[in-house]
Write an enzyme that holds these catalytic residues in place. Sequence first.
Site, short mmCIF file in Angstrom:
data_model
loop_
_atom_site.label_atom_id
_atom_site.label_comp_id
_atom_site.label_asym_id
_atom_site.label_seq_id
_atom_site.Cartn_x
_atom_site.Cartn_y
_atom_site.Cartn_z
NE ARG A 1 -3.94 -1.71 2.48
CZ ARG A 1 -4.12 -2.11 3.75
NH1 ARG A 1 -3.65 -1.39 4.75
NH2 ARG A 1 -4.77 -3.20 4.02
NE ARG B 1 -7.26 4.69 3.15
CZ ARG B 1 -8.14 3.99 3.86
NH1 ARG B 1 -9.33 4.49 4.13
NH2 ARG B 1 -7.83 2.79 4.31
NE ARG C 1 -11.03 7.80 -2.19
CZ ARG C 1 -11.34 6.76 -1.45
NH1 ARG C 1 -10.41 5.97 -0.98
NH2 ARG C 1 -12.59 6.50 -1.16
CG ASP D 1 -9.75 -3.18 -4.46
OD1 ASP D 1 -10.45 -4.22 -4.40
OD2 ASP D 1 -9.48 -2.49 -3.46
CE1 TYR E 1 -12.99 -7.87 1.38
CE2 TYR E 1 -11.29 -9.37 0.57
CZ TYR E 1 -11.68 -8.30 1.38
OH TYR E 1 -10.75 -7.67 2.17
#
Length: 359
Positions: free
Chosen positions: A30, A34, A43, A80, A156
């Site tokens: 990552r 963020r 973003r 992703d 998921y």
Amino acid sequence: MPQFAPLKNDTFLRALLRQPTDYTPMWLMRQAGRYLPEYRATRARAGSFLGLAKNPDYATEVTLQPLERYPLDAAILFSDILTVPDAMGLGLFFADGEGPKFERPLRDEKAVMALQAPELGSLQYVFDAVTQIRTELNGRVPLIGFSGSPWTLACYMVEGGGSDDFRTVKTMLYDRPDLMHHILKTNAAAVAAYLNAQIDAGAQAVMIFDTWGGALADGIYQEFSLQYMADVMRQLKREKDGVTIPAIVFTKGGGLWLEQIAAIGTDAVGLDWTVNLADARRRVGDKVALQGNLDPNVLFAGHAQIQAEVRKLLTSFGKPTAGNGHVFNLGHGISQFTPPDAVTVLVEAVHGISRELRQ
């Protein structure tokens, strides 16, 4: 086919292939994310996470951001893991503050039996991003492509989103193993095709993220996660234009099964922070390289503590010799709350201390 600039820094690839390196290469799971203000700004322009991930220009921009700031040894495609189930028609969406969800999770036999590997054309935006990133890197460092593991994607797909206890997916696993195997077989074919297409588009190494493998019981892990990652490995292109494409497999919580993971044909095994690096090196010998495994929360400590933990970890691995390889990384993704200057300290410490330990 696109023509790419020659690679100027291949330290990361050499370490994965257990060849000698002048220092320990590093990247961060990552690393485009963020914790970087420039990522948050891009973003905001993209309007949403999927707007970012599905637009090759934005995906390229955020992939390169951490490399502008830090002398990292690899870039990783910004995407992703859920792009594949999304392309299978499960209806991926991101609820505010809740993470990813699927509109049509696999809850019954009919839905499971209708599942098919996606048309690769529906994932063209990913491959376009790979080619664009590789072109714009201009040979600076290698580009890593990636996918979720067949089991992690299944979690998921059946739960319909993230889960604390995996109750729905594990109920299916124990109650209807036939259905679970059908999902996993479909996912393995899809993941292999997806990674091969990333390699064709320009990825120079690939990684499988088995984020939820560690949620499985011993014996169940081998049957429902490891076996399907081995399937992917067997179908994976291992070279492109005469150049080896190394593969990394990372099961979070998988330290218990290190030798078994090392035996599925991968070049490197990613480790979370619960594993002792010296012990891991002893256990795998010269079969695979190792990647990891600093606790991401070390980055909230003072600069001297970060340096001390890096030294401890590099000393624990020991001096790499021919036939061994170590890529420094965190034991899981970097936290969004990490101060960017802590990463500066980290990268300098890894590069500096690893050079010193090779003297």
